[in-house]
Design an enzyme around this catalytic site. Structure first.
Site, PDB file in Angstrom:
ATOM      1  N   TRP A   1      -2.641  -8.471 -82.134  1.00  0.00           N
ATOM      2  CA  TRP A   1      -1.275  -7.996 -82.420  1.00  0.00           C
ATOM      3  C   TRP A   1      -1.266  -6.679 -83.193  1.00  0.00           C
ATOM      4  O   TRP A   1      -0.204  -6.133 -83.447  1.00  0.00           O
ATOM      5  CB  TRP A   1      -0.494  -9.050 -83.215  1.00  0.00           C
ATOM      6  CG  TRP A   1      -1.277  -9.736 -84.306  1.00  0.00           C
ATOM      7  CD1 TRP A   1      -1.775 -11.014 -84.250  1.00  0.00           C
ATOM      8  CD2 TRP A   1      -1.655  -9.216 -85.590  1.00  0.00           C
ATOM      9  NE1 TRP A   1      -2.460 -11.310 -85.414  1.00  0.00           N
ATOM     10  CE2 TRP A   1      -2.390 -10.227 -86.254  1.00  0.00           C
ATOM     11  CE3 TRP A   1      -1.449  -8.006 -86.245  1.00  0.00           C
ATOM     12  CZ2 TRP A   1      -2.921 -10.057 -87.537  1.00  0.00           C
ATOM     13  CZ3 TRP A   1      -1.973  -7.834 -87.519  1.00  0.00           C
ATOM     14  CH2 TRP A   1      -2.698  -8.852 -88.151  1.00  0.00           C
TER      15      TRP A   1
ATOM     16  N   LYS B   1      -3.363 -11.376 -71.613  1.00  0.00           N
ATOM     17  CA  LYS B   1      -2.668 -12.278 -72.530  1.00  0.00           C
ATOM     18  C   LYS B   1      -2.439 -11.548 -73.844  1.00  0.00           C
ATOM     19  O   LYS B   1      -3.351 -11.380 -74.648  1.00  0.00           O
ATOM     20  CB  LYS B   1      -3.480 -13.551 -72.806  1.00  0.00           C
ATOM     21  CG  LYS B   1      -2.633 -14.575 -73.552  1.00  0.00           C
ATOM     22  CD  LYS B   1      -3.452 -15.468 -74.435  1.00  0.00           C
ATOM     23  CE  LYS B   1      -3.285 -15.286 -75.896  1.00  0.00           C
ATOM     24  NZ  LYS B   1      -1.979 -15.067 -76.465  1.00  0.00           N
TER      25      LYS B   1
ATOM     26  N   SER C   1     -10.105 -11.993 -83.809  1.00  0.00           N
ATOM     27  CA  SER C   1     -10.945 -12.483 -84.911  1.00  0.00           C
ATOM     28  C   SER C   1     -12.296 -12.985 -84.393  1.00  0.00           C
ATOM     29  O   SER C   1     -12.420 -13.411 -83.243  1.00  0.00           O
ATOM     30  CB  SER C   1     -10.224 -13.623 -85.635  1.00  0.00           C
ATOM     31  OG  SER C   1     -10.076 -14.710 -84.750  1.00  0.00           O
TER      32      SER C   1
ATOM     33  N   THR D   1     -12.247 -16.710 -83.034  1.00  0.00           N
ATOM     34  CA  THR D   1     -11.718 -16.854 -81.671  1.00  0.00           C
ATOM     35  C   THR D   1     -12.686 -16.227 -80.672  1.00  0.00           C
ATOM     36  O   THR D   1     -12.876 -16.755 -79.572  1.00  0.00           O
ATOM     37  CB  THR D   1     -10.304 -16.241 -81.576  1.00  0.00           C
ATOM     38  OG1 THR D   1      -9.475 -16.879 -82.553  1.00  0.00           O
ATOM     39  CG2 THR D   1      -9.697 -16.458 -80.203  1.00  0.00           C
TER      40      THR D   1
ATOM     41  N   GLU E   1     -14.680  -7.683 -79.167  1.00  0.00           N
ATOM     42  CA  GLU E   1     -14.540  -6.714 -80.260  1.00  0.00           C
ATOM     43  C   GLU E   1     -13.842  -7.467 -81.376  1.00  0.00           C
ATOM     44  O   GLU E   1     -12.674  -7.839 -81.242  1.00  0.00           O
ATOM     45  CB  GLU E   1     -13.740  -5.498 -79.772  1.00  0.00           C
ATOM     46  CG  GLU E   1     -13.903  -4.285 -80.654  1.00  0.00           C
ATOM     47  CD  GLU E   1     -12.871  -4.225 -81.733  1.00  0.00           C
ATOM     48  OE1 GLU E   1     -13.178  -4.682 -82.856  1.00  0.00           O
ATOM     49  OE2 GLU E   1     -11.768  -3.729 -81.471  1.00  0.00           O
TER      50      GLU E   1
ATOM     51  N   CYS F   1      -9.213  -3.508 -87.488  1.00  0.00           N
ATOM     52  CA  CYS F   1     -10.591  -4.001 -87.584  1.00  0.00           C
ATOM     53  C   CYS F   1     -11.516  -2.945 -88.181  1.00  0.00           C
ATOM     54  O   CYS F   1     -12.544  -3.271 -88.746  1.00  0.00           O
ATOM     55  CB  CYS F   1     -11.086  -4.433 -86.217  1.00  0.00           C
ATOM     56  SG  CYS F   1     -11.040  -3.095 -85.036  1.00  0.00           S
TER      57      CYS F   1
ATOM     58  N   GLU G   1     -12.761 -10.498 -94.262  1.00  0.00           N
ATOM     59  CA  GLU G   1     -11.832  -9.526 -93.687  1.00  0.00           C
ATOM     60  C   GLU G   1     -10.429  -9.845 -94.205  1.00  0.00           C
ATOM     61  O   GLU G   1      -9.924 -10.954 -94.028  1.00  0.00           O
ATOM     62  CB  GLU G   1     -11.861  -9.632 -92.151  1.00  0.00           C
ATOM     63  CG  GLU G   1     -11.003  -8.580 -91.490  1.00  0.00           C
ATOM     64  CD  GLU G   1     -11.122  -8.591 -89.964  1.00  0.00           C
ATOM     65  OE1 GLU G   1     -10.961  -9.659 -89.358  1.00  0.00           O
ATOM     66  OE2 GLU G   1     -11.350  -7.507 -89.392  1.00  0.00           O
TER      67      GLU G   1
HETATM   68  N1  LIG Z   1     -10.542  -7.252 -84.683  1.00  0.00           N
HETATM   69  C1  LIG Z   1      -9.265  -7.156 -84.617  1.00  0.00           C
HETATM   70  O1  LIG Z   1      -8.796  -6.173 -84.167  1.00  0.00           O
HETATM   71  C2  LIG Z   1      -8.377  -8.259 -85.063  1.00  0.00           C
HETATM   72  C3  LIG Z   1      -8.754  -9.136 -86.044  1.00  0.00           C
HETATM   73  N2  LIG Z   1      -7.897 -10.112 -86.438  1.00  0.00           N
HETATM   74  C4  LIG Z   1      -8.327 -10.986 -87.536  1.00  0.00           C
HETATM   75  O2  LIG Z   1      -8.035 -12.314 -87.188  1.00  0.00           O
HETATM   76  C5  LIG Z   1      -7.209 -12.896 -88.170  1.00  0.00           C
HETATM   77  C6  LIG Z   1      -6.308 -13.888 -87.523  1.00  0.00           C
HETATM   78  O3  LIG Z   1      -5.426 -13.260 -86.594  1.00  0.00           O
HETATM   79  P1  LIG Z   1      -5.073 -14.003 -85.245  1.00  0.00           P
HETATM   80  O4  LIG Z   1      -3.895 -13.415 -84.615  1.00  0.00           O
HETATM   81  O5  LIG Z   1      -5.007 -15.458 -85.510  1.00  0.00           O
HETATM   82  O6  LIG Z   1      -6.347 -13.607 -84.337  1.00  0.00           O
HETATM   83  P2  LIG Z   1      -6.956 -14.366 -83.105  1.00  0.00           P
HETATM   84  O7  LIG Z   1      -8.330 -13.904 -82.913  1.00  0.00           O
HETATM   85  O8  LIG Z   1      -6.756 -15.825 -83.256  1.00  0.00           O
HETATM   86  O9  LIG Z   1      -6.054 -13.864 -81.875  1.00  0.00           O
HETATM   87  C7  LIG Z   1      -6.432 -12.875 -80.957  1.00  0.00           C
HETATM   88  C8  LIG Z   1      -6.035 -13.317 -79.552  1.00  0.00           C
HETATM   89  O10 LIG Z   1      -6.724 -14.521 -79.228  1.00  0.00           O
HETATM   90  C9  LIG Z   1      -5.795 -15.518 -78.822  1.00  0.00           C
HETATM   91  N3  LIG Z   1      -6.281 -16.828 -79.219  1.00  0.00           N
HETATM   92  C10 LIG Z   1      -6.096 -17.438 -80.424  1.00  0.00           C
HETATM   93  N4  LIG Z   1      -6.667 -18.652 -80.417  1.00  0.00           N
HETATM   94  C11 LIG Z   1      -7.232 -18.825 -79.202  1.00  0.00           C
HETATM   95  C12 LIG Z   1      -7.960 -19.884 -78.604  1.00  0.00           C
HETATM   96  N5  LIG Z   1      -8.209 -21.034 -79.236  1.00  0.00           N
HETATM   97  N6  LIG Z   1      -8.395 -19.721 -77.334  1.00  0.00           N
HETATM   98  C13 LIG Z   1      -8.141 -18.576 -76.670  1.00  0.00           C
HETATM   99  N7  LIG Z   1      -7.423 -17.567 -77.172  1.00  0.00           N
HETATM  100  C14 LIG Z   1      -6.981 -17.663 -78.443  1.00  0.00           C
HETATM  101  C15 LIG Z   1      -4.522 -15.135 -79.540  1.00  0.00           C
HETATM  102  O11 LIG Z   1      -3.383 -15.741 -78.947  1.00  0.00           O
HETATM  103  C16 LIG Z   1      -4.546 -13.618 -79.412  1.00  0.00           C
HETATM  104  O12 LIG Z   1      -4.088 -13.223 -78.151  1.00  0.00           O
HETATM  105  C17 LIG Z   1      -6.514 -11.717 -88.824  1.00  0.00           C
HETATM  106  O13 LIG Z   1      -6.097 -12.030 -90.103  1.00  0.00           O
HETATM  107  C18 LIG Z   1      -7.611 -10.691 -88.810  1.00  0.00           C
HETATM  108  O14 LIG Z   1      -8.468 -10.912 -89.900  1.00  0.00           O
HETATM  109  C19 LIG Z   1      -6.685 -10.247 -85.847  1.00  0.00           C
HETATM  110  C20 LIG Z   1      -6.258  -9.395 -84.851  1.00  0.00           C
HETATM  111  C21 LIG Z   1      -7.074  -8.305 -84.426  1.00  0.00           C
HETATM  112  N1  BAL Z   2      -8.465  -0.075 -84.483  1.00  0.00           N
HETATM  113  C1  BAL Z   2      -8.613  -0.457 -83.147  1.00  0.00           C
HETATM  114  C2  BAL Z   2      -9.344  -1.735 -82.955  1.00  0.00           C
HETATM  115  C3  BAL Z   2      -8.747  -2.899 -83.651  1.00  0.00           C
HETATM  116  O1  BAL Z   2      -8.224  -2.784 -84.738  1.00  0.00           O
HETATM  117  O2  BAL Z   2      -8.800  -3.971 -83.101  1.00  0.00           O
END
Ligand SMILES: NC(=O)C1=CN([C@@H]2O[C@H](COP(=O)(O)OP(=O)(O)OC[C@H]3O[C@@H](n4cnc5c(N)ncnc54)[C@H](O)[C@@H]3O)[C@@H](O)[C@H]2O)C=CC1
Ligand code: BAL
Length: 505
Positions: free
Chosen positions: A168, A192, A246, A249, A268, A303, A398
Site C-alpha cells: 500500500w 492484487k 513484508s 508475507t 521485495e 522499504c 522495521e
Molecule cells: N517492503 C515494503 O515495501 C512493504 C513493507 N511492509 C511492511 O509490512 C508491514 C505490514 O504491512 P502489510 O500491509 O500487512 O504487509 P503485507 O506484506 O501483509 O501485505 C502486502 C501484500 O500481501 C498481501 N497479503 C497479506 N497477507 C497475505 C497472505 N497470507 N497471503 C497472500 N497475500 C497476502 C496483502 O494483501 C498485500 O497485497 C508494514 O508495517 C511494513 O513494515 C508493508 C508494505 C510494503
Molecule cells: N520504495 C519503493 C519500494 C518499497 O517501498 O516497497
C-alpha cells in the site's frame, strides 16, 4: 510537464472524482462473484471513499483462466516487440493525461502527500512503463559458441501468467515496477493490490485496456491477502509471483510455491536501512538534508527508508542540530495541500504499530531529539530518537513510519558492524569525503543498493532489491527485472554435414 496545482485545485478534483470499485477482469469491471465488498476510506479524514469488490478464490480462478487464455492464444505475447512497445507507450501517455486525477486518487486512498504523488509516484510510474516499453525492441537474443556442427539459439520467452501482489505504500509505482517488465516481456498479469489502496490500480487497468493492451492480459482482483493473495500463490496455473511487502508475507509465497507448482517467486521485502555518517563528511548540511529526506519521505512508509542514523560520535550533536533545522520544512497535515510533506499514515492499525515504537522511547528512557507528536488523528510528526542501542526494538525492527533512530560509533569497523547488525539488507547510504572509505563501506555493507553522499533508490536503469531477508529471487527495475519475467530457452539446431561421416554430438 508535471506542473503542481494548488490545494484548492486538488480539492476540486477530489470533490468530483469518480472512483472505481469493481475488479477488472478480461477487459471489464465486474463485482466479486459472491457479491461481497469491503470499505476503503481516506485515512486522513476517515471518510468512506468506496465499497470495493471483496473477491475470493473463485474470482481468482476466473481471472487466472482469462489470463491463461490470453497467454495461450498469443494475443499479446505473439505481438512483435514493436507492437507491444506501441501499446505500452500509449498506456504511459494515458497515465500522463490523467496524472492529476491519479495523483489525487492515490493521495485520498493512502494518505500520501499530494506533493509526493505529483512529483514522484505518478511521473516515476509513467517513466517506468515507458522505459520497459522502450527496452523490448532493443534486446537481442543470443547464440552460444558451440562450434560449426550446430547453431544454438538462446531465446527469452515470457514466463506465462504472473501474479503481482502489491503493497500500500507506493501503489501505482510498485504496480509499474512489476507490470512494466511483465507486460513488456509478453506475460499476462493478475494484480492484487493491497486492500488499503486498490483504486489507482483499477483505474490503471482500465487505461491499459483503452491503450490497446488486449482483454485478459492485465487483470485486477481486489480483496484480502487470505482470500485473494493466497489463492494466487497456490494456483497451479500461475507461473510466477512478483511480490512487494513484508518479509513474513514474502515467506508465505515461498511456501505457497513449494506446496503448489513450484512457481517462480520474486520477493521485495522489508528493510532496516542505515545511513552511516563519518566525521570527514564534507558538507553536513547536505548530509542533514539527505538523511531527513531518506527518513521521512512518504512518512517513512518505505522499504528503503533511512531508519538508522549511525554517526561518528564527534559530529553527532552538530549533525542533529542541522537535521532539526531541515525538519522545520517538513510540515504535517492535509495530504491534499502541496505545502505539507507529511500526510496521514495508511490506516489506524498501522498508526498503532508505529506509535508503539514511540511508547518504547519512554519505556527505554531514550531521548527524543526532534518531533514525537502523535496528537492529530493518525498523523505522526517526524521524530528523531537519540541513544538507541542495537538491543532496542527501534534498532532491530522495521518501523515503516517517520521515526529515525540515532546510534554513535568511534571507528570504521564499528560503523560497518552496526550497519550490518540486521537480518535485512535492502539499502544503505554512506557519507564521507574519502573515496577510499566510501568504497570500503559500499563493499562491506551487505545491502542491494548503497548510495554515497546521497539518499536514493537509483533510477529505472538500476536494479532494486535486497540481500538476506529483504529479498529473494530477482530484482525490480532495469534490464535485470525484464529477465525475471522471461524463461530462457535453448534451441539446438543440427547443421552438421551428414554427407561426410561425422560424429553427431
Ligand atoms: N517492503 C515494503 O515495501 C512493504 C513493507 N511492509 C511492511 O509490512 C508491514 C505490514 O504491512 P502489510 O500491509 O500487512 O504487509 P503485507 O506484506 O501483509 O501485505 C502486502 C501484500 O500481501 C498481501 N497479503 C497479506 N497477507 C497475505 C497472505 N497470507 N497471503 C497472500 N497475500 C497476502 C496483502 O494483501 C498485500 O497485497 C508494514 O508495517 C511494513 O513494515 C508493508 C508494505 C510494503
Ligand atoms: N520504495 C519503493 C519500494 C518499497 O517501498 O516497497
Amino acid at each position: 510537464m508535471h506542473e503542481p496545482l494548488t490545494a484548492a485545485e486538488y480539492r476540486a478534483i477530489a470533490s468530483e472524482i469518480s472512483l472505481p470499485s469493481n475488479a477488472f477482469v478480461d477487459g471489464s469491471f465486474r463485482p466479486a462473484n459472491a457479491g461481497k465488498t469491503f470499505t476503503t476510506t481516506n485515512p486522513a479524514t476517515g471518510e468512506i471513499l468506496a465499497e470495493v469488490a471483496a473477491c475470493d478464490a473463485r474470482d481468482v480462478d476466473y481471472a487466472v483462466a482469462k489470463a491463461k487464455d490470453a497467454f495461450d492464444d498469443g494475443r499479446w505475447r505473439l505481438q512483435s516487440p514493436g507492437e507491444r512497445k506501441a501499446a505500452l507507450l500509449k498506456f504511459a501517455k494515458l497515465l500522463e493525461e490523467n496524472r492529476h486525477e491519479l495523483a489525487v486518487m492515490e493521495s485520498l486512498d493512502s494518505g500520501k502527500p499530494i506533493r509526493e504523488c505529483q512529483s514522484v509516484d505518478i511521473p516515476d510510474t509513467i517513466h517506468t512503463i515507458r522505459w520497459h516499453a522502450e527496452l523490448i525492441d532493443k534486446l537481442y537474443d543470443n547464440t552460444a559458441p558451440v562450434g560449426s556442427n550446430a547453431l544454438t539459439l538462446v531465446v527469452r520467452e515470457p514466463v506465462g501468467v504472473v501474479g503481482c501482489v502489491l503493497p500500500w505504500n507506493f501503489p501505482l509505482l510498485m504496480l509499474a515496477w512489476k507490470i512494466g517488465p511483465a507486460l513488456a516481456a509478453g506475460c499476462s498479469v493478475i494484480v492484487k493490490p493491497a486492500q488499503e489502496t486498490s483504486l489507482t490500480t483499477l483505474r490503471a487497468a482500465e487505461l491499459a485496456c483503452e491503450a490497446g493492451i488486449p482483454a485478459g492480459v492485465f487483470n485486477v482482483v481486489t480483496g484480502s491477502g487470505k482470500d485473494v493473495g493466497e489463492p494466487i500463490g497456490m494456483h497451479m496455473d500461475v507461473d510466477m509471483v512478483a511480490f512487494t511487502g513484508s518479509t513474513p508475507t514474502g515467506r508465505r509465497f515461498l511456501r505457497y510455491a513449494a506446496d503448489s507448482n513450484l512457481k517462480r517467486v520474486v520477493l521485495e521485502c522489508g528493510g532496516k536501512n542505515p545511513a552511516v555518517v563519518l566525521e570527514d563528511a564534507e558538507d553536513l548540511d547536505l548530509v542533514a538534508e539527505q538523511v531527513v529526506n531518506g527518513a521521512f519521505w512518504n512518512m517513512g512508509e518505505n522499504c528503503s527508508a533511512t531508519s538508522r542514523l549511525i554517526v561518528q560520535s564527534s559530529i553527532k550533536d552538530e549533525l542533529l542540530e542541522r537535521i532539526g533545522a531541515y525538519m522545520r520544512d517538513w510540515k504535517t497535515g492535509d495530504p491534499l495541500d502541496p505545502e505539507n510533506r507529511i500526510g496521514a499514515l495508511v490506516s489506524k492499525n498501522h498508526f498503532e504499530k508505529v506509535k508503539s515504537f514511540l511508547d518504547d522511547v519512554k519505556t527505554e528512557n531514550l531521548s527524543v531529539a526532534h518531533g514525537g507528536d502523535t496528537q492529530k488523528g493518525i498523523f505522526i510528526e517526524p521524530t528523531v530518537v537519540e541513544g538507541v542501542t542495537p538491543a532496542s526494538r527501534l534498532f532491530k525492527e522495521e518501523i515503516f513510519g517517520p521515526i529515525l533512530s540515532v546510534t554513535t560509533f568511534e571507528d570504521l569497523s564499528e560503523a560497518i558492524a552496526l550497519a550490518n547488525d540486521t537480518n535485512y539488507g535492502l539499502t544503505a547510504s554512506v557519507y564521507t569525503g574519502s573515496l577510499r572509505k566510501a568504497i570500503r563501506l559500499s563493499r562491506e555493507i551487505r545491502a542491494g543498493v548503497v548510495t554515497v553522499n546521497c539518499f536514493g533508490e537509483g533510477d529505472a536503469t538500476t536494479p532494486f532489491g535486497g540481500y538476506r531477508e529483504s529479498g529473494f529471487g530477482g530484482r525490480d527495475k532495469s534490464v535485470f527485472a525484464h529477465d525475471n519475467y522471461c524463461e530462457l530457452k535453448t534451441i539446438w539446431i543440427d547443421v552438421s554435414d551428414r554427407s561426410v561421416d561425422e560424429t553427431i554430438r
